[in-house]
Design a protein around this motif. Sequence first.
Motif, mmCIF file in Angstrom:
data_model
loop_
_atom_site.group_PDB
_atom_site.id
_atom_site.type_symbol
_atom_site.label_atom_id
_atom_site.label_comp_id
_atom_site.label_asym_id
_atom_site.label_seq_id
_atom_site.Cartn_x
_atom_site.Cartn_y
_atom_site.Cartn_z
ATOM 1 N N LYS A 1 0.822 -1.225 0.000
ATOM 2 C CA LYS A 1 0.000 0.000 0.000
ATOM 3 C C LYS A 1 0.848 1.263 0.000
ATOM 4 C CE LYS A 1 -4.019 -1.859 2.411
ATOM 5 N NZ LYS A 1 -4.876 -1.691 3.593
ATOM 6 N N GLU A 2 2.125 1.158 -0.339
ATOM 7 C CA GLU A 2 3.000 2.333 -0.384
ATOM 8 C C GLU A 2 2.623 3.221 -1.563
ATOM 9 O OE1 GLU A 2 7.063 1.039 -0.566
ATOM 10 O OE2 GLU A 2 6.802 -0.323 1.129
ATOM 11 N N GLY A 3 2.764 4.531 -1.370
ATOM 12 C CA GLY A 3 2.564 5.465 -2.465
ATOM 13 C C GLY A 3 1.117 5.689 -2.833
ATOM 14 N N GLN A 4 0.891 5.781 -4.140
ATOM 15 C CA GLN A 4 -0.426 6.125 -4.660
ATOM 16 C C GLN A 4 -0.710 5.328 -5.922
ATOM 17 O OE1 GLN A 4 -0.275 10.335 -5.576
ATOM 18 N NE2 GLN A 4 1.599 10.139 -6.747
ATOM 19 N N ILE A 5 -1.972 5.365 -6.331
ATOM 20 C CA ILE A 5 -2.360 4.763 -7.604
ATOM 21 C C ILE A 5 -2.692 5.909 -8.553
ATOM 22 C CG2 ILE A 5 -4.800 4.454 -6.998
ATOM 23 C CD1 ILE A 5 -2.749 1.925 -9.007
ATOM 24 N N CYS A 6 -2.163 5.856 -9.760
ATOM 25 C CA CYS A 6 -2.441 6.877 -10.776
ATOM 26 C C CYS A 6 -3.208 6.225 -11.918
ATOM 27 C CB CYS A 6 -1.147 7.486 -11.295
ATOM 28 S SG CYS A 6 -0.247 8.441 -10.053
ATOM 29 N N ALA A 7 -4.269 6.879 -12.351
ATOM 30 C CA ALA A 7 -5.119 6.344 -13.411
ATOM 31 C C ALA A 7 -5.381 7.421 -14.454
ATOM 32 C CB ALA A 7 -6.443 5.857 -12.823
ATOM 33 N N SER A 8 -5.384 7.007 -15.703
ATOM 34 C CA SER A 8 -5.672 7.898 -16.828
ATOM 35 C C SER A 8 -6.700 7.233 -17.718
ATOM 36 C CB SER A 8 -4.406 8.161 -17.649
ATOM 37 O OG SER A 8 -3.400 8.743 -16.860
ATOM 38 N N ILE A 9 -7.652 8.018 -18.197
ATOM 39 C CA ILE A 9 -8.657 7.494 -19.116
ATOM 40 C C ILE A 9 -8.492 8.190 -20.464
ATOM 41 C CG2 ILE A 9 -10.458 9.085 -18.295
ATOM 42 C CD1 ILE A 9 -12.459 6.758 -18.855
ATOM 43 N N PHE A 10 -8.543 7.395 -21.523
ATOM 44 C CA PHE A 10 -8.377 7.872 -22.892
ATOM 45 C C PHE A 10 -9.664 7.613 -23.666
ATOM 46 C CE2 PHE A 10 -4.195 7.042 -21.338
ATOM 47 C CZ PHE A 10 -3.347 7.922 -21.985
ATOM 48 N N ALA A 11 -10.004 8.544 -24.556
ATOM 49 C CA ALA A 11 -11.206 8.412 -25.378
ATOM 50 C C ALA A 11 -10.880 7.972 -26.804
ATOM 51 C CB ALA A 11 -11.974 9.732 -25.411
ATOM 52 N N SER A 12 -9.593 7.829 -27.116
ATOM 53 C CA SER A 12 -9.203 7.364 -28.447
ATOM 54 C C SER A 12 -7.825 6.728 -28.366
ATOM 55 C CB SER A 12 -9.184 8.518 -29.451
ATOM 56 O OG SER A 12 -8.053 9.337 -29.241
ATOM 57 N N SER A 13 -7.398 6.162 -29.473
ATOM 58 C CA SER A 13 -6.100 5.497 -29.510
ATOM 59 C C SER A 13 -4.942 6.493 -29.509
ATOM 60 C CB SER A 13 -6.011 4.603 -30.748
ATOM 61 O OG SER A 13 -6.131 5.373 -31.920
ATOM 62 N N GLU A 14 -5.222 7.741 -29.839
ATOM 63 C CA GLU A 14 -4.156 8.735 -29.894
ATOM 64 C C GLU A 14 -3.549 8.949 -28.515
ATOM 65 O OE1 GLU A 14 -4.797 12.338 -32.099
ATOM 66 O OE2 GLU A 14 -6.380 11.361 -33.257
ATOM 67 N N GLY A 15 -2.283 8.555 -28.381
ATOM 68 C CA GLY A 15 -1.571 8.755 -27.142
ATOM 69 C C GLY A 15 -1.693 7.640 -26.127
ATOM 70 N N PHE A 16 -2.582 6.680 -26.352
ATOM 71 C CA PHE A 16 -2.746 5.587 -25.391
ATOM 72 C C PHE A 16 -1.539 4.670 -25.457
ATOM 73 C CE2 PHE A 16 -4.053 1.305 -24.211
ATOM 74 C CZ PHE A 16 -4.609 1.543 -22.972
ATOM 75 N N PRO A 17 -0.970 4.263 -24.340
ATOM 76 C CA PRO A 17 -1.390 4.529 -22.973
ATOM 77 C C PRO A 17 -0.574 5.582 -22.233
ATOM 78 C CG PRO A 17 0.011 2.617 -22.974
ATOM 79 C CD PRO A 17 -0.077 3.099 -24.403
ATOM 80 N N GLY A 18 0.477 6.142 -22.851
ATOM 81 C CA GLY A 18 1.408 6.932 -22.056
ATOM 82 C C GLY A 18 1.513 8.420 -22.317
ATOM 83 N N ASP A 19 0.793 8.970 -23.293
ATOM 84 C CA ASP A 19 0.929 10.390 -23.608
ATOM 85 C C ASP A 19 0.036 11.220 -22.689
ATOM 86 O OD1 ASP A 19 1.069 12.944 -24.668
ATOM 87 O OD2 ASP A 19 0.827 12.285 -26.752
ATOM 88 N N ARG A 20 0.642 11.884 -21.731
ATOM 89 C CA ARG A 20 -0.113 12.673 -20.745
ATOM 90 C C ARG A 20 -0.923 13.799 -21.382
ATOM 91 N NH1 ARG A 20 4.264 13.373 -15.823
ATOM 92 N NH2 ARG A 20 4.621 11.160 -15.518
#
Length: 151
Positions: free
Chosen positions: A42-61
């Motif tokens: 349980k160290e740290g935090q969980i980060c989540a990102s939701i994408f609406a298209s393939s552009e940039g998925f999964p790592g382009d902030r």
Amino acid sequence: MVRGLRGRMLLLAVLGNLVWSFDAKANFNGKLTVEIDGFKNKEGQICASIFASSEGFPGDRDRVLQKQCTKITDTPFPITFDNLKAGRYAVAVFHDQNNDRTLNSNLFGVPSEGFGFSSNPEILARAPKFSEAAFLVAGPDTNIQIQLKYF
């Protein structure tokens, strides 16, 4: 002929109502709850990102529709995204153990922190494509589960 005409008019009225009801449902703002499990700790935090298209998925902030990082308090851990239109989405998450808001990796590019994707696709030598992680938001409340992976 009147009977046939009346039948056609009734059919058009029914079809018109169906089109209206599908259109009305497409204009809602839905809520997505992502339940994340498989934490190593349980160290740290969980980060989540939701994408609406393939552009940039999964790592382009810069292409993220919504993102959030939250301290881990329980497992499984829920994260909620609000105000989503009906459509296809994909979620990428990682266990940010050192709170730097970055998925850390070793010299070979292999993640050193836990990560996961919607639809829990098999991870071999690359991140999944949007189509492999995509799911449908089609109602006011959608729930999905993501199982973290660690290498």
